[in-house]
Design a protein around this motif. Structure first.
Motif, mmCIF file in Angstrom:
data_model
loop_
_atom_site.group_PDB
_atom_site.id
_atom_site.type_symbol
_atom_site.label_atom_id
_atom_site.label_comp_id
_atom_site.label_asym_id
_atom_site.label_seq_id
_atom_site.Cartn_x
_atom_site.Cartn_y
_atom_site.Cartn_z
ATOM 1 N N TRP A 1 -2.853 -7.825 -7.009
ATOM 2 C CA TRP A 1 -2.964 -7.087 -5.558
ATOM 3 C C TRP A 1 -4.072 -6.021 -5.293
ATOM 4 O O TRP A 1 -4.652 -5.582 -6.737
ATOM 5 C CB TRP A 1 -1.704 -6.283 -5.534
ATOM 6 C CG TRP A 1 -0.453 -6.785 -5.224
ATOM 7 C CD1 TRP A 1 0.254 -7.076 -6.296
ATOM 8 C CD2 TRP A 1 0.192 -7.375 -4.173
ATOM 9 N NE1 TRP A 1 1.548 -8.040 -5.679
ATOM 10 C CE2 TRP A 1 1.417 -7.999 -4.431
ATOM 11 C CE3 TRP A 1 -0.301 -7.187 -2.870
ATOM 12 C CZ2 TRP A 1 2.265 -8.456 -3.419
ATOM 13 C CZ3 TRP A 1 0.337 -7.630 -1.812
ATOM 14 C CH2 TRP A 1 1.449 -8.269 -1.979
ATOM 15 N N ALA A 2 -4.814 -6.211 -4.436
ATOM 16 C CA ALA A 2 -5.926 -5.438 -4.334
ATOM 17 C C ALA A 2 -5.736 -4.524 -3.074
ATOM 18 O O ALA A 2 -5.310 -4.825 -2.326
ATOM 19 C CB ALA A 2 -7.112 -6.593 -3.998
ATOM 20 N N PRO A 3 -6.560 -3.527 -3.393
ATOM 21 C CA PRO A 3 -6.558 -2.271 -2.513
ATOM 22 C C PRO A 3 -7.235 -2.454 -1.167
ATOM 23 O O PRO A 3 -8.306 -3.274 -1.039
ATOM 24 C CB PRO A 3 -7.087 -1.091 -3.261
ATOM 25 C CG PRO A 3 -7.987 -1.619 -4.063
ATOM 26 C CD PRO A 3 -7.626 -2.797 -4.585
ATOM 27 N N ALA A 4 -6.502 -2.229 0.001
ATOM 28 C CA ALA A 4 -7.132 -2.143 1.359
ATOM 29 C C ALA A 4 -7.652 -0.913 1.893
ATOM 30 O O ALA A 4 -7.324 0.259 1.077
ATOM 31 C CB ALA A 4 -6.059 -2.595 2.375
ATOM 32 N N GLU A 5 -8.579 -0.697 2.515
ATOM 33 C CA GLU A 5 -9.119 0.415 2.988
ATOM 34 C C GLU A 5 -8.021 0.872 4.445
ATOM 35 O O GLU A 5 -7.405 0.037 5.159
ATOM 36 C CB GLU A 5 -10.354 0.264 3.932
ATOM 37 C CG GLU A 5 -11.444 -0.261 2.921
ATOM 38 C CD GLU A 5 -12.619 -0.765 3.796
ATOM 39 O OE1 GLU A 5 -13.060 -0.068 4.733
ATOM 40 O OE2 GLU A 5 -13.341 -1.594 3.566
ATOM 41 N N LEU A 6 -7.828 2.150 4.260
ATOM 42 C CA LEU A 6 -6.903 2.824 5.405
ATOM 43 C C LEU A 6 -7.503 3.610 6.350
ATOM 44 O O LEU A 6 -8.594 4.261 5.992
ATOM 45 C CB LEU A 6 -5.609 3.704 4.639
ATOM 46 C CG LEU A 6 -4.738 3.002 3.763
ATOM 47 C CD1 LEU A 6 -3.676 4.050 3.181
ATOM 48 C CD2 LEU A 6 -4.343 1.841 4.096
ATOM 49 N N SER A 7 -7.187 3.755 7.555
ATOM 50 C CA SER A 7 -7.610 4.635 8.636
ATOM 51 C C SER A 7 -6.798 5.855 8.369
ATOM 52 O O SER A 7 -6.046 5.805 7.696
ATOM 53 C CB SER A 7 -7.288 4.169 10.111
ATOM 54 O OG SER A 7 -5.939 3.785 10.206
ATOM 55 N N VAL A 8 -7.490 7.002 8.968
ATOM 56 C CA VAL A 8 -6.755 8.047 9.190
ATOM 57 C C VAL A 8 -5.519 8.217 10.090
ATOM 58 O O VAL A 8 -5.986 8.096 11.212
ATOM 59 C CB VAL A 8 -7.649 9.360 9.193
ATOM 60 C CG1 VAL A 8 -7.026 10.634 9.141
ATOM 61 C CG2 VAL A 8 -8.853 9.172 8.281
ATOM 62 N N PRO A 9 -4.422 8.210 9.591
ATOM 63 C CA PRO A 9 -3.306 8.281 10.340
ATOM 64 C C PRO A 9 -3.220 9.694 11.285
ATOM 65 O O PRO A 9 -3.626 10.596 10.863
ATOM 66 C CB PRO A 9 -2.040 7.823 9.848
ATOM 67 C CG PRO A 9 -2.414 8.450 8.530
ATOM 68 C CD PRO A 9 -3.875 8.376 8.304
ATOM 69 N N ILE A 10 -2.563 9.634 12.532
ATOM 70 C CA ILE A 10 -2.286 10.739 13.239
ATOM 71 C C ILE A 10 -1.395 11.609 12.462
ATOM 72 O O ILE A 10 -1.710 12.918 12.654
ATOM 73 C CB ILE A 10 -1.909 10.611 14.569
ATOM 74 C CG1 ILE A 10 -2.939 9.788 15.334
ATOM 75 C CG2 ILE A 10 -1.510 11.936 15.498
ATOM 76 C CD1 ILE A 10 -2.269 9.160 16.654
#
Length: 168
Positions: A102-111
């Motif tokens: 498994w490889a990490p994904a980039e996350l947006s900043v949630p509300i």
């Protein structure tokens, strides 16, 4: 709704949602009557039909691009989608290609912890047919289960997995 009174087609005079529970348990729309009771004393419409009385929203994620069975060109391919775990939030999303690590994904900043989060994985795609899977981890550290279940009685489970063809 959007600064205007709630229209009838969206549940006027009120649309009630309990964050963290599936809509069939918590969403109220088009009231016919209202009464005061307890959770233990009343079964909602779906409970006698085999659905769970309580249904917290599960930690889930999905791949939105590319779509299942899409063809893409070799090289860097954006694999992206959304993940959710109200009210726990999403701490990480990971993508797996062809049963590799498994490889990490980039996350947006949630509300907030109650909203979806967008994720992006930059995949160095090589020619051939590949299977892509995604999983999320919520804010408590619980990892989305790989065990697949049907939606009834309390929510579908499993990793969203798609097959993609990569051309040379």
């Amino acid at each position: 709704m959007n600064g205007d009174p709630l229209p009838a087609e969206h549940g006027f005079p009120a649309r009630l949602i309990v964050p963290g529970l599936y809509g069939y348990v918590s969403a109220t729309k088009w009231l016919a009557k209202i009464g005061l009771t307890t959770l233990e004393a009343f079964d909602g419409y779906w409970v006698p039909l085999g659905w769970a009385k309580e249904a917290p929203i599960l930690t889930q994620s999905r791949i939105d691009v590319p779509r299942a069975r899409d063809s893409v060109q070799a090289g860097q391919v954006a694999v992206a989608g959304v993940a959710w775990a109200p009210d726990r939030g999403v701490s990480k999303v990971e993508v797996q290609v062809d049963d590799r690590e498994w490889a990490p994904a980039e996350l947006s900043v949630p509300i907030s912890d109650a909203t979806w989060v967008q994720w992006l994985f930059r995949w160095p795609a090589t020619p051939g047919t590949h299977e892509l899977s995604v999983r999320a981890t919520d804010g408590t550290g619980e990892v989305q289960t790989p065990a697949v279940t049907r939606p009834a009685p309390d929510g579908a489970r499993g990793h969203h997995t798609i097959s993609v063809s990569v051309g040379g």
